[in-house]
Design an enzyme around this catalytic site. Structure first.
Site, PDB file in Angstrom:
ATOM      1  N   GLY A 247      37.855 117.500  34.326  1.00  0.00           N
ATOM      2  CA  GLY A 247      37.950 118.459  33.353  1.00  0.00           C
ATOM      3  C   GLY A 247      37.153 118.195  31.903  1.00  0.00           C
ATOM      4  N   ILE A 473      44.303 114.038  34.613  1.00  0.00           N
ATOM      5  CA  ILE A 473      42.556 114.631  34.682  1.00  0.00           C
ATOM      6  C   ILE A 473      41.889 113.586  35.204  1.00  0.00           C
ATOM      7  CG2 ILE A 473      42.798 116.824  33.331  1.00  0.00           C
ATOM      8  CD1 ILE A 473      40.496 115.272  30.840  1.00  0.00           C
ATOM      9  N   GLY A 474      42.371 112.513  35.572  1.00  0.00           N
ATOM     10  CA  GLY A 474      41.584 111.496  36.042  1.00  0.00           C
ATOM     11  C   GLY A 474      41.705 109.945  35.282  1.00  0.00           C
ATOM     12  N   PRO A 640      44.085  97.151  30.671  1.00  0.00           N
ATOM     13  CA  PRO A 640      42.594  97.732  30.555  1.00  0.00           C
ATOM     14  C   PRO A 640      41.641  97.907  31.864  1.00  0.00           C
ATOM     15  CG  PRO A 640      43.990  95.362  30.334  1.00  0.00           C
ATOM     16  CD  PRO A 640      45.189  96.260  30.585  1.00  0.00           C
ATOM     17  N   THR A 642      42.537 100.689  33.234  1.00  0.00           N
ATOM     18  CA  THR A 642      41.532 102.349  33.179  1.00  0.00           C
ATOM     19  C   THR A 642      41.142 101.982  32.468  1.00  0.00           C
ATOM     20  OG1 THR A 642      44.120 102.541  32.673  1.00  0.00           O
ATOM     21  CG2 THR A 642      44.110 102.511  34.794  1.00  0.00           C
ATOM     22  N   GLN A 646      37.671 104.244  31.394  1.00  0.00           N
ATOM     23  CA  GLN A 646      37.658 105.746  31.064  1.00  0.00           C
ATOM     24  C   GLN A 646      36.246 105.223  30.149  1.00  0.00           C
ATOM     25  OE1 GLN A 646      39.683 109.038  29.535  1.00  0.00           O
ATOM     26  NE2 GLN A 646      39.049 107.876  32.190  1.00  0.00           N
ATOM     27  N   LYS A 709      45.610 104.111  20.700  1.00  0.00           N
ATOM     28  CA  LYS A 709      44.931 105.278  20.483  1.00  0.00           C
ATOM     29  C   LYS A 709      43.726 105.599  21.436  1.00  0.00           C
ATOM     30  CE  LYS A 709      43.943 103.244  16.206  1.00  0.00           C
ATOM     31  NZ  LYS A 709      42.272 102.505  14.694  1.00  0.00           N
ATOM     32  N   GLY A 710      43.995 106.622  21.590  1.00  0.00           N
ATOM     33  CA  GLY A 710      43.311 107.794  22.896  1.00  0.00           C
ATOM     34  C   GLY A 710      41.330 106.753  23.210  1.00  0.00           C
ATOM     35  N   GLU A 713      37.762 109.418  24.936  1.00  0.00           N
ATOM     36  CA  GLU A 713      36.521 110.610  24.338  1.00  0.00           C
ATOM     37  C   GLU A 713      35.354 109.122  23.600  1.00  0.00           C
ATOM     38  OE1 GLU A 713      37.700 114.705  23.201  1.00  0.00           O
ATOM     39  OE2 GLU A 713      39.004 113.423  23.292  1.00  0.00           O
TER      40      GLU A 713
END
Length: 759
Positions: A247, A473-474, A640, A642, A646, A709-710, A713
């Site tokens: 996405g 979304i993956g 760790p 996945t 990212q 934390k994400g 991005e």
């Protein structure tokens, strides 16, 4: 209560992995229904004007064509602004497909052909004849930049705050600074281009209720959109999206195929699927064209004395899309004199849209390139310059950071990369005929938590099912939520199932902004903890229960049992507890909210340091990113494996953003001319070499109950700058227009041989 069944922080394979690689995972365009009809969208061939006539007679005469919907025969719907909104709509008036005869941008959907097969619908679309009244259009930001204005106020602008007020006297400080850098940066349009094309399959039952399979990053958002536009209740509309083939932000807002499919299903009283083509994927949201100017003033010792950052970006004529492009420059480094400015220019294009690390992926690279240029002017190592101006607190808000291990990112990243071996002289490092360059940059992104709900159900067989209407979304959402639930409830992973992507499940925010792990993860943890307490209370009820006088703090949940922490022989299985309590199951649903009283006192960010090696062919201008080290301070790492994926994806996209991705607009026609994956370049395997990911230990008790934390991005944010800086180190030439294609490298190096490169 404690739990010795530890899954959080462990490398874990994706729980949905087998379904994806075997084809068992089904996407929006793969759900079928009896009597399914197919819709094909007709796109506008002009950029601005009006439809004078649209003739569908030839198309309707083809056997198997059911209807051609246009602005002239679409149903009368709830089109008012206050009803027609989605969760992340920017200020303005949202685009309405088939609303009237006005053309607002090139590729705008102007009709829908519905037929018994997709091929027939697509053929019939070629028979629809449209006559336009063409008006002059404006799609060139550079030509219109003098008309830039401030963004309009709106709810989305509260979530994406406008630049803070100036502090100090930035202009005067810059003029008086002994060392100064002034840079201009150009960033063109980019499109998301996920592998899965946008599609919606609407299944209509005999009672008129709709089950909708939609490509979306938030099923509640699609449900909200459909109920508002078509005047339906939540009970009449169920939206599902169990799997999403990428996405990157393009699925945050409902796209027009959702409207088209629902409209056709209601009007024709049958199930309908509408799928977009790859070309049509270029007819909605994108990362906007942006012009930037960064000015840095420093003392001869390298202390920042002035930071000025201005950005002018595009938006549509009907909405004001905003990004926090310049805000980062006020908090990334310590400086008492800062002025930030952000303006918009409305163009005849569709509204831009959040695209992986929106704002930061555009603004931070400009700042980090300017910092590199300043380091060279000072004769200072780029890492040392950043450390010399390290921000211990956020000067934009005068708040401390909830946590910040960026220093350690610099240290570990530089050590892993071998930064100490760098010869700082541009053009001094070579590999045969290749010019070798080393560059680095820092990255920063928000670390937020949103309200979210989750439900946990323990069944009589001792299995746990946890659910929330979030998306995957993956990113690995299925897996990390399963890990959180399994550890919290003391069950093996194989005894836990996590459900998502269904509007009938507990409400969750759209998956974006890198806040899903923090938001939904906290809800899953809280819900499982409360269900565990319910189960323990049930275990205490029998008169002869050993646990009757035991406190909650004295027990732990392990391998499907509640047991004493200090005497593990005293235990009882979950199944036995349910049987004794005469229960077929136990469930709990709860909502988790951010602790604003605690969190609002801090700035909450994720940080990174990126080190890059490039090799540049001095004759052909080709650039190879041969090595990347990305050091991430992202709080607690849930998985760790996945998590690394990212960051790898973010780095790959950073390489793509720096060197390849560009939606080329032919301003004569206002049309994107490379609207396919043959000419819109993205990296392939041959473009990607060694990428090393480091997760720096970071403990944060402020951020959320999980301390996470994400990561979706932060991986991309600093990469384009690190590559641009490495290209300068290799060639001695600064290129501030992305993407840095070979023609720009060759033009910059025209007349310069590899032996003549100097600063």
């Amino acid at each position: 209560m404690s739990n010795s069944t530890a899954y959080i922080g462990k490398q874990t394979n994706r729980v949905e992995g087998r379904a994806k690689v075997t084809g068992a995972a089904k996407y929006a365009a793969e759900f079928n229904a009896e009597g399914l009809a197919y819709g094909f969208v007709i796109s506008s061939a002009v950029t601005k004007g009006k439809i004078v006539q649209i003739n569908a007679e030839a198309a309707l005469s083809v056997e198997g064509v059911l209807q051609v919907f246009t602005h002239e025969n679409r149903p009368n719907l709830a089109w008012f602004d206050f009803k027609y909104k989605d969760q992340i709509a920017p200020p303005g008036s949202p685009f309405r497909p088939l609303y009237n005869n006005e053309i607002k941008y090139n590729g705008q959907p102007i009709a829908l052909v519905v037929a018994e097969t997709f091929e027939l619908a697509r053929y019939a679309a070629t028979l629809v004849h449209v006559i336009y009244e063409i008006e002059p259009h404006e799609t060139n930001l550079k030509e219109k930049q003098e008309e830039a204005r401030g963004p309009k106020a709106g709810f989305l602008n509260l979530l994406k705050p406008l630049p803070p007020k100036p502090r100090g006297a930035a202009g005067k400080a810059f003029d008086n600074a002994p060392v100064r850098v002034l840079t201009e940066h150009v960033h063109g349009v980019e499109h998301h281009n996920p592998l899965e094309l946008f599609a919606t399959t609407v299944m209509r039952d005999i009672d008129g209720k709709l089950t909708i399979y939609d490509k979306t990053q938030g099923v509640p958002n699609s449900q909200l959109y459909v109920t508002q536009v078509f005047g339906l209740s939540n009970d009449d509309v169920r939206v599902l999206s169990p799997f999403v083939g990428g996405g990157f932000g393009s699925g945050l807002r409902p796209q027009y195929q959702l409207f088209m499919a629902v409209m056709a299903a209601i009007e024709l009283k049958r199930s309908v699927r509408v799928s977009l083509t790859r070309q049509q994927m270029f007819t909605f949201g994108h990362r906007p064209t942006t012009l930037q100017w960064v000015a840095l003033g420093a003392s001869e010792e390298g202390k920042l004395e002035a930071v000025l950052h201005e950005a002018v970006s595009e938006t549509s004529h009907f909405e004001d899309y905003t990004e926090t492009i310049v805000n980062w420059s006020g908090s990334a480094y310590r400086c008492d004199n800062v002025k930030l400015d952000y303006k918009l220019v409305p163009l005849d294009m569709y509204t831009p849209m959040d695209m992986r690390a929106p704002g930061a992926a555009t603004g931070v690279p400009a700042l980090e390139s300017a910092m590199d240029e300043l380091a060279y002017k000072l004769g200072m190592d780029p890492v040392h310059l950043r450390l010399k101006n390290y921000a211990e607190y956020d000067q934009n808000t005068n708040k401390p950071f909830s946590s910040k291990e960026l220093r350690e990112c610099y240290r570990q990243g530089a050590e892993r990369f071998g930064w100490a071996n760098r010869n700082p002289v541009p053009g001094s490092m070579k590999d045969g005929r290749w010019l070798v360059g080393w560059g680095m940059a820092a990255g920063v992104w928000d670390a937020q938590q949103m309200p979210a709900r989750a439900e946990a159900v323990l069944s009589i067989d001792g299995k746990l099912t946890v659910s929330s209407a979030t998306a995957d979304i993956g990113t690995g959402t299925y897996t990390i939520m399963t890990q959180i639930a399994a550890e919290t409830f003391g069950l093996p992973l194989e005894d836990v199932t996590f459900k998502l992507g269904d509007s009938a499940l507990p409400l969750a925010p759209v998956q974006g902004g890198s806040y899903t792990a923090a938001s939904v993860g906290s809800a899953v943890k809280s819900t499982c903890e409360k269900l565990a307490k319910k189960l323990f209370s049930l275990a205490q009820k029998p008169k002869n229960s050993f646990f009757a006088s035991v406190k909650w703090e004295e027990v732990e949940l392990v391998d499907g049992h509640i047991q004493l922490r200090n005497d593990t022989s005293q235990k009882i299985s979950f199944i036995e507890i349910l049987r004794q309590g005469k229960k077929n199951g136990l469930q709990h649903k709860s909502t988790t909210m951010p602790n604003l009283l605690k969190q609002r006192k801090y700035t909450r960010h994720t940080h990174s340091a990126i080190f890059v090696e490039v090799k540049v062919d001095p004759d052909f201008g080709t650039v190879v990113v041969s090595r990347v080290v990305s050091a991430i301070a992202g709080g607690r790492i849930l998985n760790p494996k996945t998590a690394r994926s990212q960051i790898l994806g973010g780095v790959v996209w950073g390489i793509s953003k720096a060197l390849e991705e560009e939606s080329v607009v032919d301003h004569r026609f206002g049309r994107i001319v490379n609207h396919n994956l043959g000419e819109y370049h993205v990296p392939v395997n041959a473009d990607i070499y060694d990428i090393d990911v480091i997760f720096v230990d970071e403990h944060d008790e402020i951020i959320n109950p999980l301390g996470v934390k994400g990561l979706g991005e932060i991986g991309i944010v600093g990469v384009p700058a690190a590559i641009a800086n490495a290209i300068f180190h290799a060639t001695g030439k600064r290129i501030h227009e992305l993407p840095i294609t070979l023609d720009k490298v060759m033009s910059a190096m025209e007349g310069v041989t590899a032996d003549e490169i100097t600063v």
